[in-house]
Design a protein around this motif. Structure first.
Motif: not given
Length: 367
Positions: A63, A65, A73, A100-101, A129, A136, A139-140, A145
């Motif tokens: 992964e 980004h 990605s 990130n998920h 990240p 990041a 994404l989040r 972070l």
């Protein structure tokens, strides 16, 4: 080594030919100048089929980004595509960046992959990240972070609970299930799947090495961009390892930058372009992987030349025999149980040819 001695979880790889350990592939799905993401993904299909036919053990994607030169990605989407074009090789993430998920999302995605390719899916997890701080945050949806990295052990425990569907009574997620997943086997008329994706921890420092050891999980180290930390991290993993339901002794894989060409001069030409790509990334100017011709025209500063020399020194490159000797030496020095080879050369045909030459050098069979 694995508790399941059938090797269904892919920890026990069979060594073919003269390879001292199983050889695998890490594909960054790199996009070179003059090519599109579609071209890169088509190359990934070709490479996964080549890896399968030549006896490589597993094939992972990572992964990343906001990097124009890296089209990976969405590992789960790419792995689903590769599953449709392969039959036997293990497929997995090297890795999915857990912070990130939401853990439930990952459990659902990899439960779906397991349903598509039963018994051959790996779930490799990282805590970085996979990008810069601003991306990041996007994404989040948070500027804090460090929270994701600091909470990594808790996130990991939650994800494993979802994969196993075993939250205890009274837990707020007790009635929430990752589907596809074990709950389908316990439902009226359900049939229990015999597999669930094995979890790997990935790292480039000591944090994940220690955590993988304490939890008794397989560990993958990013030697290809953190070579100075490889031996200390693997030592820490082995020192802290505790037998688990997954492994009765440590199992460590290392990612290795590798490029084999028919002559050593061509390897140096290709690596010059790869180093220029990395220089631009490290200085906040990410772009497509430049062509060999662009790299040859580029005037490196003294600092850039030093960086390129240092970067390329950790890539095992040269003729097939030189690469085989370099990989064998690296395996002996680190004690790695598996070598996962990755190439960032700009030429798609060059990357494919490199894996073929390495397979020939080790006498891997042609299926």
């Amino acid at each position: 080594m694995a508790v399941d001695d059938t090797g269904a979880d892919g920890i026990q790889g069979t060594t073919h030919g003269t390879a001292p350990t199983p050889l695998s592939v890490l594909d960054l799905v790199t996009v070179s100048a003059g090519h599109t993401a579609t071209d890169a993904l088509r190359t990934s299909v070709e490479l996964s089929r080549l890896a399968e036919s030549r006896g490589f053990h597993r094939y992972w994607v990572a992964e990343h980004h906001s990097m124009p030169g890296v089209a990976s990605s969405s590992p789960a989407v790419i792995l689903a595509h590769l599953a449709a074009h392969t039959r036997r090789i293990r497929l997995g993430s090297g890795g999915v960046m857990l912070p990130n998920h939401a853990p439930l999302i990952i459990a659902e995605q990899f439960g779906t992959l397991e349903a598509l390719a039963p018994g051959r899916v790996d779930l490799g997890l990282g805590r970085a990240p996979g990008t810069d701080g601003a991306t990041a945050a996007a994404l989040r949806r948070t500027d804090h972070l460090n929270e994701g990295a600091d909470d990594f052990p808790e996130q990991l425990a939650e994800l494993i609970r979802f994969l196993d569907d075993d939250f205890p009574d009274g837990h707020p997620y007790r009635r929430i299930h990752a589907v596809p997943g074990p709950v389908q086997g316990t439902s009226p008329g359900g049939v229990q799947s015999t597999h669930r994706p094995p979890v790997w921890l990935l790292g480039s420092s000591g944090f994940s090495a220690r955590l993988a050891g304490v939890l008794g999980l397989p560990f993958a180290f990013a030697h290809h961009f953190s070579a100075r930390n490889t031996v200390p991290a693997l030592d820490l993993y082995r020192e802290t390892f505790r037998p688990s339901a997954v492994l009765d002794r440590p199992y460590a894989l290392i990612g290795v930058g590798t490029l084999a060409t028919d002559d050593e001069k061509e390897a140096r030409r290709q690596l010059k372009a790869a180093a220029l790509s990395m220089i631009r990334l490290r200085t906040g100017r990410p772009g497509l992987v430049p062509s060999v011709e662009e790299a040859e025209r580029y005037e490196f500063t003294e600092m850039e030349r030093d960086f390129a020399d240092s970067w390329n020194a950790d890539i095992v490159h040269g003729t097939p025999d030189e690469v085989r000797a370099g990989l064998n030496d690296l395996q002996k020095r680190t004690g790695a149980d598996e070598l996962m080879l990755t190439s960032n050369a700009p030429g798609m045909d060059v990357r494919l040819r490199s894996y073929e030459l390495i397979a020939d050098a080790y006498g891997l069979p042609t299926a």
